[in-house]
Design a protein around this motif. Structure first.
Motif, PDB file in Angstrom:
ATOM      1  N   ASN A  47      23.016   4.645  49.825  1.00 43.18           N
ATOM      2  CA  ASN A  47      21.907   4.645  48.875  1.00 43.18           C
ATOM      3  C   ASN A  47      20.610   5.177  49.481  1.00 43.18           C
ATOM      4  O   ASN A  47      19.799   5.782  48.773  1.00 43.18           O
ATOM      5  N   LEU A  48      20.410   4.975  50.776  1.00 40.18           N
ATOM      6  CA  LEU A  48      19.241   5.591  51.428  1.00 40.18           C
ATOM      7  C   LEU A  48      19.359   7.112  51.380  1.00 40.18           C
ATOM      8  O   LEU A  48      18.386   7.810  51.078  1.00 40.18           O
ATOM      9  N   ALA A  49      20.551   7.631  51.658  1.00 37.58           N
ATOM     10  CA  ALA A  49      20.764   9.080  51.611  1.00 37.58           C
ATOM     11  C   ALA A  49      20.626   9.607  50.183  1.00 37.58           C
ATOM     12  O   ALA A  49      20.005  10.658  49.949  1.00 37.58           O
ATOM     13  N   LEU A  50      21.164   8.887  49.209  1.00 40.07           N
ATOM     14  CA  LEU A  50      21.060   9.302  47.806  1.00 40.07           C
ATOM     15  C   LEU A  50      19.602   9.270  47.342  1.00 40.07           C
ATOM     16  O   LEU A  50      19.138  10.196  46.679  1.00 40.07           O
ATOM     17  N   GLY A  51      18.858   8.238  47.721  1.00 41.08           N
ATOM     18  CA  GLY A  51      17.433   8.162  47.382  1.00 41.08           C
ATOM     19  C   GLY A  51      16.661   9.324  47.980  1.00 41.08           C
ATOM     20  O   GLY A  51      15.772   9.900  47.345  1.00 41.08           O
ATOM     21  N   ALA A  52      17.011   9.707  49.204  1.00 38.78           N
ATOM     22  CA  ALA A  52      16.350  10.843  49.858  1.00 38.78           C
ATOM     23  C   ALA A  52      16.638  12.138  49.098  1.00 38.78           C
ATOM     24  O   ALA A  52      15.738  12.963  48.901  1.00 38.78           O
ATOM     25  N   ARG A  53      17.893  12.324  48.664  1.00 33.45           N
ATOM     26  CA  ARG A  53      18.237  13.528  47.900  1.00 33.45           C
ATOM     27  C   ARG A  53      17.485  13.558  46.564  1.00 33.45           C
ATOM     28  O   ARG A  53      17.033  14.623  46.121  1.00 33.45           O
ATOM     29  N   ARG A  54      17.341  12.418  45.920  1.00 36.34           N
ATOM     30  CA  ARG A  54      16.613  12.353  44.645  1.00 36.34           C
ATOM     31  C   ARG A  54      15.135  12.669  44.844  1.00 36.34           C
ATOM     32  O   ARG A  54      14.543  13.430  44.080  1.00 36.34           O
ATOM     33  N   ALA A  55      14.516  12.078  45.851  1.00 33.18           N
ATOM     34  CA  ALA A  55      13.106  12.355  46.127  1.00 33.18           C
ATOM     35  C   ALA A  55      12.916  13.834  46.458  1.00 33.18           C
ATOM     36  O   ALA A  55      11.970  14.477  45.982  1.00 33.18           O
ATOM     37  N   ASN A  56      13.827  14.383  47.259  1.00 34.64           N
ATOM     38  CA  ASN A  56      13.748  15.787  47.636  1.00 34.64           C
ATOM     39  C   ASN A  56      13.910  16.698  46.424  1.00 34.64           C
ATOM     40  O   ASN A  56      13.214  17.707  46.291  1.00 34.64           O
ATOM     41  N   ALA A  57      14.821  16.353  45.514  1.00 31.11           N
ATOM     42  CA  ALA A  57      15.032  17.171  44.311  1.00 31.11           C
ATOM     43  C   ALA A  57      13.761  17.223  43.471  1.00 31.11           C
ATOM     44  O   ALA A  57      13.348  18.291  43.000  1.00 31.11           O
ATOM     45  N   ALA A  58      13.115  16.080  43.290  1.00 29.99           N
ATOM     46  CA  ALA A  58      11.877  16.033  42.504  1.00 29.99           C
ATOM     47  C   ALA A  58      10.760  16.787  43.228  1.00 29.99           C
ATOM     48  O   ALA A  58      10.021  17.573  42.615  1.00 29.99           O
ATOM     49  N   GLN A  59      10.642  16.578  44.539  1.00 27.65           N
ATOM     50  CA  GLN A  59       9.608  17.255  45.318  1.00 27.65           C
ATOM     51  C   GLN A  59       9.795  18.773  45.279  1.00 27.65           C
ATOM     52  O   GLN A  59       8.838  19.511  45.047  1.00 27.65           O
ATOM     53  N   GLU A  60      11.008  19.239  45.502  1.00 23.23           N
ATOM     54  CA  GLU A  60      11.276  20.679  45.490  1.00 23.23           C
ATOM     55  C   GLU A  60      11.009  21.281  44.115  1.00 23.23           C
ATOM     56  O   GLU A  60      10.521  22.411  44.003  1.00 23.23           O
ATOM     57  N   TYR A  61      11.300  20.538  43.060  1.00 17.56           N
ATOM     58  CA  TYR A  61      11.031  21.042  41.716  1.00 17.56           C
ATOM     59  C   TYR A  61       9.518  21.180  41.507  1.00 17.56           C
ATOM     60  O   TYR A  61       9.051  22.183  40.956  1.00 17.56           O
ATOM     61  N   LEU A  62       8.747  20.190  41.943  1.00 15.57           N
ATOM     62  CA  LEU A  62       7.284  20.279  41.813  1.00 15.57           C
ATOM     63  C   LEU A  62       6.754  21.489  42.588  1.00 15.57           C
ATOM     64  O   LEU A  62       5.883  22.216  42.091  1.00 15.57           O
ATOM     65  N   ILE A  63       7.286  21.716  43.774  1.00 18.18           N
ATOM     66  CA  ILE A  63       6.867  22.880  44.569  1.00 18.18           C
ATOM     67  C   ILE A  63       7.221  24.167  43.833  1.00 18.18           C
ATOM     68  O   ILE A  63       6.417  25.103  43.781  1.00 18.18           O
ATOM     69  N   SER A  64       8.408  24.208  43.222  1.00 20.54           N
ATOM     70  CA  SER A  64       8.820  25.413  42.490  1.00 20.54           C
ATOM     71  C   SER A  64       7.920  25.673  41.282  1.00 20.54           C
ATOM     72  O   SER A  64       7.870  26.793  40.782  1.00 20.54           O
ATOM     73  N   ARG A  65       7.205  24.665  40.837  1.00 14.22           N
ATOM     74  CA  ARG A  65       6.289  24.795  39.701  1.00 14.22           C
ATOM     75  C   ARG A  65       4.839  24.980  40.148  1.00 14.22           C
ATOM     76  O   ARG A  65       3.920  24.857  39.359  1.00 14.22           O
ATOM     77  N   GLY A  66       4.645  25.258  41.436  1.00  9.08           N
ATOM     78  CA  GLY A  66       3.327  25.642  41.920  1.00  9.08           C
ATOM     79  C   GLY A  66       2.529  24.591  42.659  1.00  9.08           C
ATOM     80  O   GLY A  66       1.415  24.855  43.106  1.00  9.08           O
ATOM     81  N   VAL A  67       3.053  23.394  42.820  1.00  6.80           N
ATOM     82  CA  VAL A  67       2.345  22.369  43.585  1.00  6.80           C
ATOM     83  C   VAL A  67       2.548  22.684  45.070  1.00  6.80           C
ATOM     84  O   VAL A  67       3.682  22.876  45.518  1.00  6.80           O
ATOM     85  N   ALA A  68       1.460  22.737  45.809  1.00 11.52           N
ATOM     86  CA  ALA A  68       1.543  23.048  47.240  1.00 11.52           C
ATOM     87  C   ALA A  68       2.341  21.980  47.968  1.00 11.52           C
ATOM     88  O   ALA A  68       2.094  20.780  47.803  1.00 11.52           O
ATOM     89  N   GLY A  69       3.271  22.420  48.785  1.00 11.29           N
ATOM     90  CA  GLY A  69       4.087  21.492  49.559  1.00 11.29           C
ATOM     91  C   GLY A  69       3.255  20.603  50.463  1.00 11.29           C
ATOM     92  O   GLY A  69       3.639  19.467  50.743  1.00 11.29           O
ATOM     93  N   SER A  70       2.101  21.087  50.890  1.00  4.58           N
ATOM     94  CA  SER A  70       1.225  20.295  51.757  1.00  4.58           C
ATOM     95  C   SER A  70       0.618  19.096  51.025  1.00  4.58           C
ATOM     96  O   SER A  70       0.104  18.181  51.660  1.00  4.58           O
ATOM     97  N   ARG A  71       0.690  19.093  49.703  1.00  9.23           N
ATOM     98  CA  ARG A  71       0.150  17.978  48.910  1.00  9.23           C
ATOM     99  C   ARG A  71       1.208  16.929  48.599  1.00  9.23           C
ATOM    100  O   ARG A  71       0.899  15.913  47.992  1.00  9.23           O
ATOM    101  N   LEU A  72       2.455  17.176  49.018  1.00 11.44           N
ATOM    102  CA  LEU A  72       3.557  16.290  48.667  1.00 11.44           C
ATOM    103  C   LEU A  72       4.288  15.789  49.901  1.00 11.44           C
ATOM    104  O   LEU A  72       4.422  16.517  50.889  1.00 11.44           O
ATOM    105  N   LYS A  73       4.747  14.561  49.828  1.00 10.99           N
ATOM    106  CA  LYS A  73       5.674  14.039  50.836  1.00 10.99           C
ATOM    107  C   LYS A  73       6.697  13.200  50.094  1.00 10.99           C
ATOM    108  O   LYS A  73       6.502  12.834  48.929  1.00 10.99           O
ATOM    109  N   SER A  74       7.801  12.913  50.755  1.00 12.25           N
ATOM    110  CA  SER A  74       8.835  12.111  50.112  1.00 12.25           C
ATOM    111  C   SER A  74       9.263  10.983  51.032  1.00 12.25           C
ATOM    112  O   SER A  74       9.114  11.056  52.251  1.00 12.25           O
ATOM    113  N   VAL A  75       9.779   9.952  50.415  1.00 15.76           N
ATOM    114  CA  VAL A  75      10.275   8.786  51.135  1.00 15.76           C
ATOM    115  C   VAL A  75      11.455   8.222  50.336  1.00 15.76           C
ATOM    116  O   VAL A  75      11.498   8.365  49.115  1.00 15.76           O
ATOM    117  N   THR A  76      12.401   7.622  51.029  1.00 19.74           N
ATOM    118  CA  THR A  76      13.532   6.995  50.341  1.00 19.74           C
ATOM    119  C   THR A  76      13.512   5.490  50.567  1.00 19.74           C
ATOM    120  O   THR A  76      13.174   5.020  51.657  1.00 19.74           O
TER     121      THR A  76
END
Length: 177
Positions: free
Chosen positions: A116-145
């Motif tokens: 579940n820690l690994a699955l939570g990390a994949r979910r956070a990463n999926a949301a973060q990467e989608y936000l980046i793909s929509r123009g949010v600077a990666g430097s403004r985002l971090k993820s945690v599981t």
């Protein structure tokens, strides 16, 4: 789909309330409103800074934009509804650059802690990467599981499990680029 309807109703309601809060909008001058915010803390249009009706506040982001997306069982792929919420988040973040965000990944309580820690990390990463793909600077985002360690609901029932399979975008003010 119901989540989008609720968001739309909240947004329309907030706009309707803010449109009706200034009885002197046509300039009769009889109510003493001077637009300075001296009328009990409300600014122009009755918007209270930092409240859920302030479109630049974290409270507005949480209630009107939506701070979480849900996932199917054992998946980290984004649903159409999740992408719509993340599109709204990206648009809000684009106009509110004074905020950075942390995307938290969560899982339901089924399965091992490690899985579940690994699955939570994949979910956070999926949301973060989608936000980046929509123009949010990666430097403004971090993820945690958190895996299954921080459930919203605790019970052995699919209704609880479904609420716990999520990624939540939390804002931090005053840190934007």
């Amino acid at each position: 789909m119901a989540h989008l309807v609720i968001k739309a109703v909240l947004l329309v309601g907030a706009l309707a309330v803010s449109a009706c809060t200034n009885p002197d909008k046509y300039g009769s001058g009889s109510n003493g409103y001077d637009g300075s915010g001296a009328n009990g803390g409300a600014g122009a249009g009755g918007i209270v800074p930092g409240s859920a009706n302030d479109p630049t506040s974290a409270s507005y982001f949480q209630t009107a934009v939506g701070d979480r997306v849900l996932f199917p069982v054992d998946q980290s792929s984004l649903t159409a509804e999740a992408r719509a919420t993340l599109d709204s988040q990206a648009a809000w973040l684009a106009t509110n650059t004074a905020y950075n965000a942390t995307v938290e990944g969560h899982a339901d309580e089924q399965g091992t802690r490690e899985y579940n820690l690994a699955l939570g990390a994949r979910r956070a990463n999926a949301a973060q990467e989608y936000l980046i793909s929509r123009g949010v600077a990666g430097s403004r985002l971090k993820s945690v599981t958190y895996g299954k360690e921080r459930p919203l609901e605790v019970c052995s029932d699919e209704t609880c499990y479904a609420k716990n399979r999520r990624a939540v975008t939390l804002l931090q003010a005053g840190l934007g680029s």
